[in-house]
Design a protein around this motif. Structure first.
Motif, PDB file in Angstrom:
ATOM      1  N   SER A  53       0.652  -0.840   0.016  1.00 59.55           N
ATOM      2  CA  SER A  53       0.232  -0.118  -0.599  1.00 59.55           C
ATOM      3  C   SER A  53       1.137   1.579  -0.158  1.00 59.55           C
ATOM      4  CB  SER A  53      -0.792   0.319   1.534  1.00 59.55           C
ATOM      5  OG  SER A  53      -1.298   1.033   1.329  1.00 59.55           O
ATOM      6  N   ASP A  92      -3.593   4.374  -2.005  1.00 58.70           N
ATOM      7  CA  ASP A  92      -4.260   3.169  -2.841  1.00 58.70           C
ATOM      8  C   ASP A  92      -3.067   1.588  -2.596  1.00 58.70           C
ATOM      9  OD1 ASP A  92      -5.414   2.281  -4.949  1.00 58.70           O
ATOM     10  OD2 ASP A  92      -4.475   2.658  -6.591  1.00 58.70           O
ATOM     11  N   ASP A  93      -3.683   0.773  -2.813  1.00 55.42           N
ATOM     12  CA  ASP A  93      -2.427  -1.232  -2.612  1.00 55.42           C
ATOM     13  C   ASP A  93      -2.938  -1.505  -3.821  1.00 55.42           C
ATOM     14  OD1 ASP A  93      -6.149  -1.138  -3.918  1.00 55.42           O
ATOM     15  OD2 ASP A  93      -5.937  -3.262  -2.444  1.00 55.42           O
ATOM     16  N   ASN A 131      -7.253   5.339  -9.870  1.00 53.77           N
ATOM     17  CA  ASN A 131      -6.050   5.851  -8.758  1.00 53.77           C
ATOM     18  C   ASN A 131      -4.544   6.472  -9.918  1.00 53.77           C
ATOM     19  OD1 ASN A 131      -7.738   6.113  -6.547  1.00 53.77           O
ATOM     20  ND2 ASN A 131      -6.826   4.244  -5.492  1.00 53.77           N
ATOM     21  N   TYR A 170     -10.502  -0.667  -3.656  1.00 50.89           N
ATOM     22  CA  TYR A 170     -10.419   0.693  -3.389  1.00 50.89           C
ATOM     23  C   TYR A 170     -11.873   1.329  -3.270  1.00 50.89           C
ATOM     24  CZ  TYR A 170      -7.779   4.754  -2.352  1.00 50.89           C
ATOM     25  OH  TYR A 170      -7.053   5.883  -1.315  1.00 50.89           O
ATOM     26  N   ASP A 176     -10.043   3.154   1.706  1.00 54.81           N
ATOM     27  CA  ASP A 176      -9.687   4.736   1.086  1.00 54.81           C
ATOM     28  C   ASP A 176      -9.056   5.376   1.665  1.00 54.81           C
ATOM     29  OD1 ASP A 176     -11.674   6.020   2.952  1.00 54.81           O
ATOM     30  OD2 ASP A 176     -13.357   5.450   1.868  1.00 54.81           O
TER      31      ASP A 176
END
Length: 348
Positions: free
Chosen positions: A69, A79-80, A99, A225, A230
């Motif tokens: 992450s 974000d992951d 993202n 996400y 988040d």
């Protein structure tokens, strides 16, 4: 077709349930070229990735993939993502489509004096995901590399039709499968897509859309996400402590996460099953003793399990497996129960 993160994406081809079951029982193919790819290169590439991500990238060998992450100072995910170690001075970050620009900007903002180059190469890459028990057999017909030697969360550089590509044993479905990355043009991508479909006919391969992608990842308890995680949910609250490596040294968000770990989290992401034929959807209110305490983050019918399942955040005292609560669905409160996750786990 729907608009998704600036892309035109298929929700379904032949039907979400049909596509979902094809992946669980045989094989399905997804066009996931919307995903973002960001390259980090340079003499301090590892040090930089250690700074901006929560997991320990120093554990990666060349050819290994890691779930991690990008973290904010408050311990919440920007974000992951997946971290691919190409070599000692080159890493590829695979991020969520919605993202990509945000992630790229965040990475550049924190580049500081690190001796690295950051390149957002997302528009240059195509990506196909072949997922399911028959994926290796089908993909092997067009790949030079022996796919049986690629272990889970490892990748290899290889060739398809004498053109370079990366094949990783990864996916977002909970099944065995592969993700193929290549930089060639759209016509080449279409050729690969069509050939895989042709080779998979004997196993009734199904092209799959966003709908099945969502139900498959939910059964496998993989976070989405924007729904389950988040910038307001810390990694500890999201039950993702396994991708936090405090012992590796400094990383953005470490102090906040350490403090929260010491103090104890107040809420936690858990899985639930609806004890009714009603399907819980995101944002449906959640009640205990007629008091609203939360709302659903992800919810769907699970085609393989034939249950109505979902994910949501609950106060810690209500997170024990077996705890009952109510969800307001179409003006009616229905019972739900906290269950063990992942809901589905494939047999090795």
């Amino acid at each position: 077709m729907v608009e998704f993160a600036g892309w035109e994406m298929p929700v379904e081809f032949s039907g979400i349930i049909k596509e979902h079951l094809a992946v669980r029982e045989r094989v399905g193919i997804f066009d996931v070229s919307h995903m973002g790819e960001i390259k980090i290169t340079g003499s301090q590439a590892l040090e930089f990735i250690q700074c901006i991500t929560s997991n320990d990238a120093s554990k990666l060998s060349i050819g290994k993939v890691q779930y991690s992450s990008l973290t904010l100072p408050n311990g919440c995910p920007v974000d992951d993502l997946l971290v691919y170690k190409i070599d000692d001075k080159e890493f590829m970050l695979v991020v969520n489509a919605a993202n990509t620009d945000k992630d790229s900007n965040w990475i550049m903002k924190n580049k500081g004096k690190f001796d690295v180059e950051v390149r957002n190469e997302s528009d240059s890459w195509n990506q196909l995901a072949i997922q399911g028990p028959k994926s290796e057999e089908i993909l092997q017909k067009i790949v030079e590399t022996d796919l049986s030697k690629i272990k889970y969360y490892w990748f290899e550089k290889t060739k398809i039709f004498e053109k370079d590509c990366i094949i990783s044993r990864t996916g977002y479905t909970g099944e065995d499968g592969f993700e193929v990355y290549f930089k060639e043009d759209v016509e080449y991508a279409e050729k690969i897509w069509s050939l895989i479909l042709q080779n998979g006919k004997e196993h009734d391969i199904q092209p799959c859309g966003l709908g099945a992608r969502d139900t498959l990842r939910l059964e496998a308890r993989m976070c989405l996400y924007g729904n389950d995680i988040d910038e307001t949910t810390t990694l500890l609250e999201a039950d993702l402590e396994w991708i936090i490596k405090f012992e590796k040294g400094y990383f953005i968000g470490k102090d906040a996460l350490l403090k929260q770990k010491e103090e104890g989290i107040k809420r936690k992401l858990v899985g639930f099953e609806v004890m009714d034929k009603m399907i819980a959807r995101p944002h449906h209110p959640v009640y205990v003793d007629n008091t609203q305490i939360s709302q659903v983050n992800s919810g769907s019918y699970a085609p393989y399990l034939k249950k109505n399942i979902g994910l949501l955040y609950l106060p810690v005292k209500f997170t024990q497996v077996g705890t009952e609560f109510e969800i307001l669905i179409r003006d009616r409160k229905v019972k739900a129960i906290v269950v063990q996750t992942p809901f589905y786990k494939r047999k090795k």
